[in-house]
Design a protein around this motif. Structure first.
Motif, PDB file in Angstrom:
ATOM      1  N   GLN A 141      92.387 122.841  63.129  1.00  0.00           N
ATOM      2  CA  GLN A 141      91.668 123.321  61.957  1.00  0.00           C
ATOM      3  C   GLN A 141      90.170 123.151  62.194  1.00  0.00           C
ATOM      4  O   GLN A 141      89.730 122.150  62.742  1.00  0.00           O
ATOM      5  CB  GLN A 141      92.106 122.480  60.755  1.00  0.00           C
ATOM      6  CG  GLN A 141      91.461 122.896  59.455  1.00  0.00           C
ATOM      7  CD  GLN A 141      92.083 122.162  58.271  1.00  0.00           C
ATOM      8  OE1 GLN A 141      93.194 121.647  58.362  1.00  0.00           O
ATOM      9  NE2 GLN A 141      91.377 122.124  57.158  1.00  0.00           N
ATOM     10  N   TYR A 167      97.569 107.138  58.865  1.00  0.00           N
ATOM     11  CA  TYR A 167      96.344 106.555  59.403  1.00  0.00           C
ATOM     12  C   TYR A 167      96.267 105.110  58.945  1.00  0.00           C
ATOM     13  O   TYR A 167      96.223 104.849  57.752  1.00  0.00           O
ATOM     14  CB  TYR A 167      95.124 107.326  58.922  1.00  0.00           C
ATOM     15  CG  TYR A 167      95.202 108.809  59.245  1.00  0.00           C
ATOM     16  CD1 TYR A 167      94.796 109.297  60.478  1.00  0.00           C
ATOM     17  CD2 TYR A 167      95.709 109.719  58.312  1.00  0.00           C
ATOM     18  CE1 TYR A 167      94.877 110.640  60.782  1.00  0.00           C
ATOM     19  CE2 TYR A 167      95.783 111.069  58.608  1.00  0.00           C
ATOM     20  CZ  TYR A 167      95.368 111.526  59.849  1.00  0.00           C
ATOM     21  OH  TYR A 167      95.448 112.849  60.149  1.00  0.00           O
ATOM     22  N   ALA A 204      99.798 122.311  49.845  1.00  0.00           N
ATOM     23  CA  ALA A 204      98.500 122.182  49.197  1.00  0.00           C
ATOM     24  C   ALA A 204      97.534 121.398  50.072  1.00  0.00           C
ATOM     25  O   ALA A 204      97.931 120.775  51.060  1.00  0.00           O
ATOM     26  CB  ALA A 204      98.668 121.471  47.851  1.00  0.00           C
ATOM     27  N   ASN A 205      96.262 121.417  49.684  1.00  0.00           N
ATOM     28  CA  ASN A 205      95.262 120.617  50.378  1.00  0.00           C
ATOM     29  C   ASN A 205      95.687 119.153  50.373  1.00  0.00           C
ATOM     30  O   ASN A 205      96.102 118.630  49.344  1.00  0.00           O
ATOM     31  CB  ASN A 205      93.912 120.712  49.670  1.00  0.00           C
ATOM     32  CG  ASN A 205      93.228 122.036  49.956  1.00  0.00           C
ATOM     33  OD1 ASN A 205      93.655 122.779  50.832  1.00  0.00           O
ATOM     34  ND2 ASN A 205      92.175 122.310  49.218  1.00  0.00           N
ATOM     35  N   GLY A 206      95.576 118.523  51.522  1.00  0.00           N
ATOM     36  CA  GLY A 206      95.889 117.099  51.591  1.00  0.00           C
ATOM     37  C   GLY A 206      97.370 116.794  51.684  1.00  0.00           C
ATOM     38  O   GLY A 206      97.763 115.627  51.649  1.00  0.00           O
ATOM     39  N   ALA A 207      98.212 117.821  51.805  1.00  0.00           N
ATOM     40  CA  ALA A 207      99.659 117.582  51.867  1.00  0.00           C
ATOM     41  C   ALA A 207     100.054 116.895  53.173  1.00  0.00           C
ATOM     42  O   ALA A 207     101.074 116.206  53.233  1.00  0.00           O
ATOM     43  CB  ALA A 207     100.407 118.907  51.731  1.00  0.00           C
ATOM     44  N   GLY A 208      99.247 117.097  54.203  1.00  0.00           N
ATOM     45  CA  GLY A 208      99.550 116.458  55.486  1.00  0.00           C
ATOM     46  C   GLY A 208      99.861 117.445  56.604  1.00  0.00           C
ATOM     47  O   GLY A 208     100.368 117.048  57.656  1.00  0.00           O
ATOM     48  N   LYS A 209      99.530 118.725  56.411  1.00  0.00           N
ATOM     49  CA  LYS A 209      99.844 119.737  57.416  1.00  0.00           C
ATOM     50  C   LYS A 209      99.116 119.452  58.737  1.00  0.00           C
ATOM     51  O   LYS A 209      99.728 119.451  59.805  1.00  0.00           O
ATOM     52  CB  LYS A 209      99.453 121.133  56.897  1.00  0.00           C
ATOM     53  CG  LYS A 209     100.060 121.476  55.536  1.00  0.00           C
ATOM     54  CD  LYS A 209      99.622 122.844  55.046  1.00  0.00           C
ATOM     55  CE  LYS A 209      98.141 122.964  54.751  1.00  0.00           C
ATOM     56  NZ  LYS A 209      97.654 122.172  53.599  1.00  0.00           N
ATOM     57  N   SER A 210      97.814 119.195  58.614  1.00  0.00           N
ATOM     58  CA  SER A 210      97.055 118.933  59.846  1.00  0.00           C
ATOM     59  C   SER A 210      97.511 117.629  60.490  1.00  0.00           C
ATOM     60  O   SER A 210      97.542 117.515  61.721  1.00  0.00           O
ATOM     61  CB  SER A 210      95.560 118.856  59.541  1.00  0.00           C
ATOM     62  OG  SER A 210      95.116 120.085  59.016  1.00  0.00           O
ATOM     63  N   THR A 211      97.860 116.672  59.661  1.00  0.00           N
ATOM     64  CA  THR A 211      98.345 115.405  60.210  1.00  0.00           C
ATOM     65  C   THR A 211      99.646 115.619  60.970  1.00  0.00           C
ATOM     66  O   THR A 211      99.870 115.020  62.031  1.00  0.00           O
ATOM     67  CB  THR A 211      98.558 114.387  59.068  1.00  0.00           C
ATOM     68  OG1 THR A 211      97.320 114.234  58.360  1.00  0.00           O
ATOM     69  CG2 THR A 211      99.007 113.042  59.607  1.00  0.00           C
ATOM     70  N   GLU A 247      95.341 126.682  60.035  1.00  0.00           N
ATOM     71  CA  GLU A 247      94.451 127.389  59.109  1.00  0.00           C
ATOM     72  C   GLU A 247      93.428 128.273  59.806  1.00  0.00           C
ATOM     73  O   GLU A 247      92.220 128.087  59.646  1.00  0.00           O
ATOM     74  CB  GLU A 247      93.736 126.378  58.202  1.00  0.00           C
ATOM     75  CG  GLU A 247      94.733 125.466  57.507  1.00  0.00           C
ATOM     76  CD  GLU A 247      94.383 125.174  56.056  1.00  0.00           C
ATOM     77  OE1 GLU A 247      93.523 125.874  55.491  1.00  0.00           O
ATOM     78  OE2 GLU A 247      95.012 124.269  55.492  1.00  0.00           O
ATOM     79  N   VAL A 291     101.106 109.126  55.741  1.00  0.00           N
ATOM     80  CA  VAL A 291     100.822 110.473  55.241  1.00  0.00           C
ATOM     81  C   VAL A 291     102.076 111.346  55.328  1.00  0.00           C
ATOM     82  O   VAL A 291     102.387 112.099  54.406  1.00  0.00           O
ATOM     83  CB  VAL A 291      99.661 111.116  56.023  1.00  0.00           C
ATOM     84  CG1 VAL A 291      99.482 112.576  55.628  1.00  0.00           C
ATOM     85  CG2 VAL A 291      98.366 110.340  55.785  1.00  0.00           C
TER      86      VAL A 291
HETATM   87  N1  LIG Z   1      91.386 110.887  60.193  1.00  0.00           N
HETATM   88  C1  LIG Z   1      91.906 110.512  59.012  1.00  0.00           C
HETATM   89  N2  LIG Z   1      91.829 109.216  58.628  1.00  0.00           N
HETATM   90  C2  LIG Z   1      92.339 108.816  57.445  1.00  0.00           C
HETATM   91  N3  LIG Z   1      92.958 109.634  56.578  1.00  0.00           N
HETATM   92  C3  LIG Z   1      93.065 110.926  56.887  1.00  0.00           C
HETATM   93  C4  LIG Z   1      92.531 111.438  58.128  1.00  0.00           C
HETATM   94  N4  LIG Z   1      92.781 112.760  58.175  1.00  0.00           N
HETATM   95  C5  LIG Z   1      93.426 113.068  57.047  1.00  0.00           C
HETATM   96  N5  LIG Z   1      93.601 111.973  56.261  1.00  0.00           N
HETATM   97  C6  LIG Z   1      94.300 111.930  54.972  1.00  0.00           C
HETATM   98  O1  LIG Z   1      95.631 112.331  55.183  1.00  0.00           O
HETATM   99  C7  LIG Z   1      96.062 113.169  54.125  1.00  0.00           C
HETATM  100  C8  LIG Z   1      96.562 114.476  54.688  1.00  0.00           C
HETATM  101  O2  LIG Z   1      95.484 115.175  55.264  1.00  0.00           O
HETATM  102  P1  LIG Z   1      95.675 116.484  56.122  1.00  0.00           P
HETATM  103  O3  LIG Z   1      94.352 116.847  56.676  1.00  0.00           O
HETATM  104  O4  LIG Z   1      96.784 116.278  57.065  1.00  0.00           O
HETATM  105  O5  LIG Z   1      96.129 117.516  55.018  1.00  0.00           O
HETATM  106  P2  LIG Z   1      96.242 119.094  55.102  1.00  0.00           P
HETATM  107  O6  LIG Z   1      97.546 119.436  54.521  1.00  0.00           O
HETATM  108  O7  LIG Z   1      95.953 119.568  56.459  1.00  0.00           O
HETATM  109  O8  LIG Z   1      95.099 119.543  54.115  1.00  0.00           O
HETATM  110  P3  LIG Z   1      94.088 120.802  54.190  1.00  0.00           P
HETATM  111  O9  LIG Z   1      94.809 121.961  53.641  1.00  0.00           O
HETATM  112  O10 LIG Z   1      92.953 120.373  53.322  1.00  0.00           O
HETATM  113  O11 LIG Z   1      93.690 120.967  55.616  1.00  0.00           O
HETATM  114  C9  LIG Z   1      94.896 113.317  53.175  1.00  0.00           C
HETATM  115  O12 LIG Z   1      95.082 112.417  52.122  1.00  0.00           O
HETATM  116  C10 LIG Z   1      93.705 112.927  54.004  1.00  0.00           C
HETATM  117  O13 LIG Z   1      92.725 112.337  53.204  1.00  0.00           O
END
Ligand SMILES: Nc1ncnc2c1ncn2[C@@H]1O[C@H](COP(=O)(O)OP(=O)(O)OP(=O)(O)O)[C@@H](O)[C@H]1O
Ligand SMILES: [Mg+2]
Lengths: 237, 287
Positions: free
Chosen positions: A87, A15, A39-46, A163, A20
Motif C-alpha cells: 500500500q 504489533y 474497512a479501514n484498520g480492519a487489518g488487510k495490510s497487516t 489498495e 490485529v
Molecule cells: N506498524 C504498525 N505498528 C502498530 N500498529 C499498526 C501498524 N500498522 C498497522 N497497525 C494497526 O493495525 C491495525 C490494522 O491496520 P492495517 O493497516 O492492517 O489495516 P488496513 O485494513 O490495511 O487499513 P487501511 O484500509 O486503512 O489500509 C490498525 O489498528 C493499525 O492502527
C-alpha cells in the motif's frame, strides 16, 4: 481435494502486544483472482505483511505450494513465489524507474531479466519513456504502475496488491484494475486488496471480508455482491 | 605568485586525502543513518597494517592498500553484523554510544599492540617530487590524491551500476520495500558498513605515508569526516568529494592566512562549517 496453492490457516498476528489478525483462514488457488475487502484498520495490510514475512505471526500456518512459510524470512517468501505490492507504492525514491524494476528481480539469476522489463512495461506503455526518470518524480498513477511492475519482475506465482487505486483518478483506477485482471489471465494468481468494493467484486472470482482482524464472510464474488450485509456495509445500498 | 601556485597544488592534493577520509563515513551515515564514531579508528588500523607490512616485509605502502581495504571490510562487516545491527533501529544516541565504545576498544587494542609511539612510513621516494616550473608536486601526495579519487570513483560506480549498489540504496530508501523485493537487510547493512570501513582502511594506508600515526590519531579524522560530510551534503559521493576538496583548501589557506598560522586552520574550518549550515543547512550539494 488438492491443497489450494496458497493456504492460510488460523493465522494470528499483530504489533507488539496488540493482536490485529485473529485466526484468519484464506486460500488462493493457482491462477485465481481473489479480493480481500474490509474497512479501514480492519487489518488487510497487516495480513499481507504477515504473509510476506514483514510481520511475524503469533500462530497459524502459511503454505505456498505445500511449503510452510509462516516463519520464513521475506527473501525466502519472495523466492518461493509470493510477491507483495505494498500500500502506498513504496518505490525506491532517488533511483530510476528502471532500477526499481530491476530490483524487483533482485533474487533472480536467470538471463531473462532485461526481457522481463520489456514485458512488464508492456502492461503499462505510459512507463516506456520514463524508465530513466527518478521514480519519486512520477505521478501517483505512474508510481502505482511501477509498483505493480516491480512486483511482477519477481515472476511471482501469487501477486498480492494492496489498495492500488488509493488516491488515483478514476480513469487511472480502471487501468490499474484492468492490468490486475490481465496479469491474472496471463496465469499469475492475484490477491487484491481494494477499497472500492464494487470494483473488487466485479473483477474477482472469490472474495473475503475482513472485519477487525477476522474473516467474517467469504465466497463467490457475485454472491457477495448480492449479500445484504456486504451491500449495507460496503456498498452503501 | 609561485607561493600561491604551490599552495594551490598542496590544497588540491590534501583535499584528495580528505576525500578518502570522508567517503566511507559519508556512505555509512547516508545509508545506515549511523554517525560512525569508530571511523577514525578504522583509518588508524589501515595505517598500522600498511606500516607493519612496510616495516616487516618491505611492501610498498601503495601496494598494501588493497589489503587494508580487505581487512577493514572484514572487520567492518563482522562488527556490523554481530554488534551494531542489534541497535540499528534504536535511536541515534545508541549507535553513537556503541560506535564510540568500538572506537575505544580499537584504540586500546592498538595501544597494547603497537604502543603509543608515533610511526611513519617512508619509502625511498618519500622526499622526491615532480618539478613543474616553480611548483613541486610531491610524488606521494600526488599518488594519494589519485588513489583517493579512484576510491571515490569506484564507490560511485558500485552504487550506480551494480546489483549490490542498487540494494544498498534500496535499503536506505525504504527498508520494508527492500525486504519485499527479497533484499536481506542484515547482510546489506553489514556490506555497507564493511565498504565504509574498507574506504577508511585505504585512507589510513594513504595517511601513513603523509603523516605520523599513533593509536590515538583517529579522532581528528572522524571529526574531519563529519565536517566534510556536513559541508558537502549527505547522500552522494560527489558531495563528499566537493566537501573534501573544500576542506583541503580551508586547511592550507587557513594556515597561510596572514597573522594567523597553523593553529587556526581547524577554527577556520569550523567557521566555514557554521556559515554553510546557516546558509545551506543541507550542505553545498545535499538534497
Ligand atoms: N506498524 C504498525 N505498528 C502498530 N500498529 C499498526 C501498524 N500498522 C498497522 N497497525 C494497526 O493495525 C491495525 C490494522 O491496520 P492495517 O493497516 O492492517 O489495516 P488496513 O485494513 O490495511 O487499513 P487501511 O484500509 O486503512 O489500509 C490498525 O489498528 C493499525 O492502527
Ligand atoms: Mg491497508
Amino acid at each position: 481435494m488438492a491443497e489450494p496453492f496458497l493456504s492460510v490457516r488460523g493465522l494470528s498476528a499483530g504489533y507488539g502486544e496488540t493482536l490485529v489478525l485473529r485466526d484468519v483462514d484464506l486460500d488462493v488457488d493457482a491462477g485465481e483472482l481473489v479480493a480481500l475487502i474490509g474497512a479501514n484498520g480492519a487489518g488487510k495490510s497487516t495480513l499481507l505483511a504477515t504473509l510476506s514475512g514483514l510481520v511475524p505471526p503469533v500462530s497459524g500456518s502459511v503454505r505456498l505450494a505445500g511449503r510452510e512459510l509462516a516463519h520464513a524470512r521475506p527473501e525466502t517468501i519472495v523466492a518461493a513465489g509470493l510477491a507483495h505490492v505494498p500500500q502506498g507504492r513504496r518505490l525506491f525514491g532517488g533511483l530510476t524507474v528502471e532500477r526499481n524494476l530491476l530490483l524487483g528481480a533482485y533474487l533472480r539469476r536467470d538471463g531473462e531479466i532485461r526481457a522481463d522489463v520489456e514485458r512488464v512495461v508492456g502492461y503499462f506503455p505510459a512507463l516506456r519513456d520514463k524508465l530513466a526518470r527518478d521514480a519519486a518524480t512520477l505521478s501517483g498513477g505512474e508510481q502505482q504502475m511501477v509498483a505493480i511492475a516491480r512486483g511482477l519482475m519477481a515472476r511471482p506465482k501469487v501477486l498480492m496488491v494492496d489498495e492500488p487505486s488509493l488516491g488515483l483518478a478514476p480513469n487511472v483506477v480502471d487501468r490499474v484494475i484492468d492490468v490486475c485482471a490481465e496479469i491474472n489471465r496471463a496465469g499469475t494468481a492475484v490477491l487484491l486488496v481494494e477499497q472500492d468494493v464494487l470494483v473488487a467484486l466485479e473483477v474477482a472470482r472469490r472474495a473475503y471480508v475482513l472485519e477487525t482482524g477476522r474473516i467474517t464472510l467469504s465466497g463467490d464474488a457475485a454472491e457477495l455482491r448480492a449479500d445484504d450485509r456486504v451491500r449495507k456495509a460496503y456498498l452503501g445500498i | 605568485m609561485s607561493l600561491l601556485a604551490q599552495q594551490l597544488v598542496l590544497a588540491v592534493l590534501l583535499g584528495g586525502v580528505y576525500v578518502a577520509v570522508a567517503v566511507g563515513f559519508s556512505l555509512v551515515w547516508g545509508i545506515l543513518n549511523i554517525i560512525n564514531l569508530s571511523h577514525g579508528a578504522f583509518i588508524v588500523v589501515g595505517a598500522y597494517i600498511t606500516w607493519t607490512l612496510f616495516g616487516r616485509f618491505g611492501i610498498d605502502p601503495f601496494l598494501s592498500l588493497p589489503l587494508d581495504a580487505l581487512a577493514l571490510f572484514v572487520i567492518g562487516y563482522a562488527l556490523q553484523r554481530g554488534l551494531i545491527n542489534r541497535v540499528i533501529r534504536a535511536p541515534v544516541f545508541f549507535t553513537l554510544l556503541l560506535t564510540f565504545g568500538v572506537n575505544l576498544a580499537i584504540v586500546n587494542l592498538l595501544l597494547a599492540v603497537f604502543t603509543s609511539d608515533f610511526r611513519s612510513v617512508t619509502p625511498s621516494y618519500a622526499g622526491s617530487g615532480l618539478t613543474l616550473g616553480p611548483v613541486v608536486v610531491p610524488y606521494i601526495r600526488l599518488a594519494a590524491f589519485v588513489i583517493a579519487f579512484v576510491v571515490a570513483g569506484l564507490l560511485s560506480l558500485l552504487l550506480a551500476r551494480t546489483r549490490v549498489g542498487a540494494a544498498i540504496q534500496a535499503v536506505a530508501s525504504d527498508r520494508d520495500a527492500a525486504q519485499l523485493v527479497g533484499i536481506d537487510l542484515r547482510h546489506t547493512y553489514a556490506l555497507t558498513y564493511g565498504i565504509g570501513a574498507a574506504c577508511a582502511g585505504v585512507a589510513g594506508g594513504l595517511l601513513s605515508t603523509v603523516q605520523a600515526i599513533s593509536p590515538t590519531a583517529g579522532d581528528p579524522y572522524t571529526l574531519q569526516a563529519f565536517v566534510i560530510v556536513v559541508l558537502g551534503g549527505l547522500g552522494s559521493v560527489t558531495a563528499t568529494v566537493v566537501g573534501g576538496l573544500l576542506f583541503g583548501f580551508i586547511e592550507v589557506f587557513g594556515q597561510a592566512a596572514p597573522g594567523l598560522g597553523a593553529g587556526y586552520a581547524n577554527a577556520i574550518a569550523f567557521a566555514v562549517l557554521v556559515v554553510v549550515l546557516v546558509v545551506r543547512p543541507q550542505g553545498l550539494l545535499g538534497r
